[in-house]
Design an enzyme around this catalytic site. Structure first.
Site, PDB file in Angstrom:
ATOM      1  N   HIS A  97       0.954  -1.283  -0.040  1.00 57.49           N
ATOM      2  CA  HIS A  97       0.138  -0.225  -0.166  1.00 57.49           C
ATOM      3  C   HIS A  97       1.012   1.179   0.029  1.00 57.49           C
ATOM      4  O   HIS A  97       1.822   1.165   0.575  1.00 57.49           O
ATOM      5  CB  HIS A  97      -0.763   0.078   1.487  1.00 57.49           C
ATOM      6  CG  HIS A  97      -1.828  -1.135   1.480  1.00 57.49           C
ATOM      7  ND1 HIS A  97      -1.324  -2.125   2.160  1.00 57.49           N
ATOM      8  CD2 HIS A  97      -3.274  -1.288   1.291  1.00 57.49           C
ATOM      9  CE1 HIS A  97      -2.517  -3.048   2.449  1.00 57.49           C
ATOM     10  NE2 HIS A  97      -3.406  -2.403   1.837  1.00 57.49           N
ATOM     11  N   ASP A 131       2.374   2.001   3.428  1.00 55.71           N
ATOM     12  CA  ASP A 131       3.140   1.225   4.162  1.00 55.71           C
ATOM     13  C   ASP A 131       4.628   1.594   3.808  1.00 55.71           C
ATOM     14  O   ASP A 131       5.454   1.523   4.493  1.00 55.71           O
ATOM     15  CB  ASP A 131       3.049  -0.391   3.347  1.00 55.71           C
ATOM     16  CG  ASP A 131       1.648  -1.008   3.349  1.00 55.71           C
ATOM     17  OD1 ASP A 131       0.941  -0.696   4.337  1.00 55.71           O
ATOM     18  OD2 ASP A 131       1.370  -1.671   2.402  1.00 55.71           O
ATOM     19  N   GLU A 165     -10.718  -6.777  -4.704  1.00 53.37           N
ATOM     20  CA  GLU A 165     -10.388  -7.880  -3.537  1.00 53.37           C
ATOM     21  C   GLU A 165     -11.873  -7.880  -2.755  1.00 53.37           C
ATOM     22  O   GLU A 165     -12.035  -6.947  -1.882  1.00 53.37           O
ATOM     23  CB  GLU A 165      -9.331  -7.563  -3.051  1.00 53.37           C
ATOM     24  CG  GLU A 165      -9.103  -8.823  -1.866  1.00 53.37           C
ATOM     25  CD  GLU A 165      -7.741  -8.396  -0.986  1.00 53.37           C
ATOM     26  OE1 GLU A 165      -6.716  -7.946  -1.421  1.00 53.37           O
ATOM     27  OE2 GLU A 165      -7.837  -8.422   0.152  1.00 53.37           O
ATOM     28  N   GLU A 225      -9.178 -13.683  -1.466  1.00 53.37           N
ATOM     29  CA  GLU A 225      -8.299 -13.717  -0.238  1.00 53.37           C
ATOM     30  C   GLU A 225      -9.171 -15.021   0.406  1.00 53.37           C
ATOM     31  O   GLU A 225     -10.431 -14.862   0.815  1.00 53.37           O
ATOM     32  CB  GLU A 225      -8.440 -12.502   0.575  1.00 53.37           C
ATOM     33  CG  GLU A 225      -7.659 -12.879   2.114  1.00 53.37           C
ATOM     34  CD  GLU A 225      -7.103 -11.669   2.675  1.00 53.37           C
ATOM     35  OE1 GLU A 225      -6.961 -10.610   1.860  1.00 53.37           O
ATOM     36  OE2 GLU A 225      -7.275 -11.628   3.942  1.00 53.37           O
ATOM     37  N   HIS A 251     -11.220 -13.830   3.636  1.00 52.84           N
ATOM     38  CA  HIS A 251     -12.259 -13.171   3.230  1.00 52.84           C
ATOM     39  C   HIS A 251     -13.427 -14.184   2.889  1.00 52.84           C
ATOM     40  O   HIS A 251     -14.643 -13.659   3.058  1.00 52.84           O
ATOM     41  CB  HIS A 251     -11.995 -12.042   2.227  1.00 52.84           C
ATOM     42  CG  HIS A 251     -10.994 -10.844   2.714  1.00 52.84           C
ATOM     43  ND1 HIS A 251     -10.784 -10.059   1.823  1.00 52.84           N
ATOM     44  CD2 HIS A 251     -10.376 -10.695   3.681  1.00 52.84           C
ATOM     45  CE1 HIS A 251      -9.740  -9.398   2.348  1.00 52.84           C
ATOM     46  NE2 HIS A 251      -9.623  -9.591   3.660  1.00 52.84           N
ATOM     47  N   ASP A 304      -4.832 -14.090  -2.488  1.00 53.27           N
ATOM     48  CA  ASP A 304      -4.323 -13.512  -1.113  1.00 53.27           C
ATOM     49  C   ASP A 304      -4.347 -14.759  -0.450  1.00 53.27           C
ATOM     50  O   ASP A 304      -5.216 -15.420   0.039  1.00 53.27           O
ATOM     51  CB  ASP A 304      -4.833 -12.404  -0.312  1.00 53.27           C
ATOM     52  CG  ASP A 304      -4.643 -11.134  -0.977  1.00 53.27           C
ATOM     53  OD1 ASP A 304      -3.730 -11.146  -1.932  1.00 53.27           O
ATOM     54  OD2 ASP A 304      -4.751 -10.045  -0.460  1.00 53.27           O
ATOM     55  N   ASP A 359     -11.027 -11.531  10.641  1.00 52.39           N
ATOM     56  CA  ASP A 359      -9.979 -11.542   9.885  1.00 52.39           C
ATOM     57  C   ASP A 359      -8.676 -11.818  10.454  1.00 52.39           C
ATOM     58  O   ASP A 359      -7.945 -11.011  10.570  1.00 52.39           O
ATOM     59  CB  ASP A 359      -9.787 -10.290   8.801  1.00 52.39           C
ATOM     60  CG  ASP A 359      -9.221 -10.465   7.506  1.00 52.39           C
ATOM     61  OD1 ASP A 359      -9.086 -11.624   7.314  1.00 52.39           O
ATOM     62  OD2 ASP A 359      -9.019  -9.294   6.895  1.00 52.39           O
ATOM     63  N   ASP A 361      -5.862 -13.499   9.371  1.00 45.09           N
ATOM     64  CA  ASP A 361      -4.827 -13.438   8.537  1.00 45.09           C
ATOM     65  C   ASP A 361      -3.776 -14.472   8.955  1.00 45.09           C
ATOM     66  O   ASP A 361      -2.402 -13.745   8.957  1.00 45.09           O
ATOM     67  CB  ASP A 361      -4.193 -11.865   8.361  1.00 45.09           C
ATOM     68  CG  ASP A 361      -5.081 -11.121   7.391  1.00 45.09           C
ATOM     69  OD1 ASP A 361      -5.961 -11.583   6.795  1.00 45.09           O
ATOM     70  OD2 ASP A 361      -5.257  -9.708   7.553  1.00 45.09           O
TER      71      ASP A 361
HETATM   72  C1  XUL Z   1      -7.666  -6.239   4.348  1.00 44.62           C
HETATM   73  C2  XUL Z   1      -6.944  -6.767   3.295  1.00 44.62           C
HETATM   74  C3  XUL Z   1      -5.787  -5.892   2.434  1.00 44.62           C
HETATM   75  C4  XUL Z   1      -5.750  -5.897   0.978  1.00 44.62           C
HETATM   76  C5  XUL Z   1      -4.923  -4.721   0.463  1.00 44.62           C
HETATM   77  O1  XUL Z   1      -8.462  -7.389   4.885  1.00 44.62           O
HETATM   78  O2  XUL Z   1      -6.900  -7.670   2.623  1.00 44.62           O
HETATM   79  O3  XUL Z   1      -4.519  -5.845   3.051  1.00 44.62           O
HETATM   80  O4  XUL Z   1      -5.287  -7.369   0.821  1.00 44.62           O
HETATM   81  O5  XUL Z   1      -5.620  -3.634   0.655  1.00 44.62           O
HETATM   82 CO    CO Z   2      -5.870  -9.229   1.089  1.00 39.11          CO
END
Ligand code: XUL
Ligand code: CO
Length: 441
Positions: free
Chosen positions: A103, A106, A234, A270, A273, A298, A309, A311
């Site tokens: 991003h 970042d 996404e 993702e 998600h 993702d 989430d 992750d």
């Molecule tokens: C948030 C997410 C983000 C996107 C990019 O849940 O997945 O990091 O991948 O903005």
């Molecule tokens: Co993502």
């Protein structure tokens, strides 16, 4: 003074094979091994996610940062950004990943004005370009962070204030410039705060139209600056807003059709998600692939017992097999790849943990690829599926599909045939075949 090594004690990660007990080695990811006509490295375009891997702090809603990273030592934000970029490329090259994703916020700090922010971004992009050149690491995709700053509290493109929309537009423009300057083949729109919490203060129809306008402007700008890659949306159903507009792949496909954006966008699925949307990862991949829109992935993992989430790094072999079966079937991910949108657990604060996490994910997807290819060669699953729908490729089934039938004609046909014979779906047998093939690899 610039620190030259942040991961000094860790050597370049090598492939040592399944018998190795070295935790800092690949057991399955062998970049040069050939599978289905390409090397593993070509199939598996792993990308390090800058935001989690370099900027992750282990913070959660109950406690602030839990990690102290050596590249954060500088007090000046631009120096800190420079050192973080050096650390990123040291990490990516030691790991042996070939791509990264970012991003805008970042990689470079937000300044006191748009001009100052742009200047910092340009400085860091120049540094990243030089590091890419020196290492051969490439940018997979870039994106803009349109959710962190308080101005985006009520959304970015979907904000009721056109000035906020303009700030978001400015940010997207520069993030696209950065992506093009770094040769990225994708540009991602994850919804951020594009959604709502309460309909009592929200004109959803208006907000979705605003969002489409922003995407149309991005497409036009991409054409202007010669962006040769793909835009990706996404999907995510909730978090941070209660009702995210890009709920899931099917919702996104409907949105793209409604606003005539189909030609310009693919979907970035993702894993976490998908499960937040109470779908499986595989379901979301298949929905996107069936529409010829699976652009990038993702590759993280959620926790089955919680509804947010998390992750986590991917370790689920079945998920990796399903993903790689779908990717192999469509001939790869041309503009996208496998981005680790995954973060360490709060308790995994050592620098070494970053390596364990990525190594595990890369090995999992390498195994997924090998098994997906073996399943293809084994043919039993594909043949079963083909056979199950064979009736629609001949006779009355073909006539239905060719649009030659009517309800009345079908009534006459059914009346002459008697009750259909029931045929088992054989799910358990197929699951056993899958497990057999896994065991044999
Ligand atoms: C948030 C997410 C983000 C996107 C990019 O849940 O997945 O990091 O991948 O903005
Ligand atoms: Co993502």
């Amino acid at each position: 003074m610039k620190k030259t090594s942040y991961f000094g004690e860790i050597k370049r990660i090598k492939y040592e094979g399944p018998d190795s007990d070295n935790p800092l080695a690949f057991k399955y990811y062998n970049p040069k091994r050939r599978i289905a006509g390409k090397t593993m490295e070509q199939h598996l375009k792993f990308a390090v996610a800058y935001w989690h891997t370099l900027k992750g702090t282990g913070g959660d809603p109950f406690g602030g940062p839990a990690y102290v990273r050596p590249w954060d030592a500088a007090t000046n934000p631009l120096d800190q950004a420079r050192q973080t970029m050096d650390a990123a490329f040291e990490f990516i090259t030691k790991l042996g990943a070939r791509y990264w994703c970012f991003h805008d916020r970042d990689i470079a700090p937000e300044g006191e004005s748009i001009a100052q922010t742009n200047k910092s971004l340009d400085t860091i992009v120049e540094q990243a370009a030089a590091l890419q050149k020196a290492t051969g690491v490439k940018l997979l995709w870039g994106t803009a962070n349109l959710f962190g700053h308080p101005r985006y509290t009520h959304g970015a493109a979907t904000n009721p204030d056109p000035l906020v929309f303009a700030y978001a537009a400015a940010q997207i423009r520069r993030a696209m410039d950065a992506t093009v300057a770094l040769g990225g083949t994708g540009y991602v729109f994850w919804g951020g705060r594009e959604g709502y919490a309460a309909l009592i203060n929200t004109d959803m129809k208006q907000e979705r139209r605003q969002f489409a306008r922003m995407l149309q402007m991005a497409v036009a700008y991409g054409q202007k600056i010669g962006f040769k890659g793909r835009f990706f949306i996404e999907p995510k159903p909730k978090e941070p807003t209660t009702h995210q507009y890009d709920f899931d792949a099917a919702t996104v496909l409907g949105f793209l059709r409604e606003f005539d954006l189909m030609d310009h966008f693919d979907i970035n699925i993702e894993a976490n998600h998908a499960t937040l949307a109470t779908h499986s990862f595989t379901h979301e991949l298949q929905v996107a692939a069936d529409a010829d829109k699976l652009g990038s992935i993702d590759i993280n993992r959620g926790d089955q017992t919680v509804g947010w989430d998390t992750d986590q790094f991917p370790t689920n072999l079945y998920d990796a097999i399903d993903a790689m079966r779908i990717v192999l079937k469509q001939g790869g991910l041309k503009y996208g790849g496998l981005n680790f949108d995954a973060k360490l657990r709060r308790g995994s604060f050592d620098l070494e943990d970053l390596f364990h996490a990525h190594i595990g994910g890369m090995d999992t997807f390498a195994r997924g690829l090998v098994i997906a290819d073996a399943l293809r060669k084994d043919k039993r699953l594909d043949q079963f599926l083909r056979q199950r729908y064979a009736g629609f490729r001949r006779g009355v089934g073909k006539d239905i599909m060719d649009g030659k039938m009517t309800l009345a004609k079908l009534e006459t046909y059914a009346a002459t045939k008697g009750e259909p014979q029931r045929i088992s779906g054989r799910v358990e047998m197929l699951e056993n075949i899958l497990n057999d093939v896994i065991t044999r690899q």
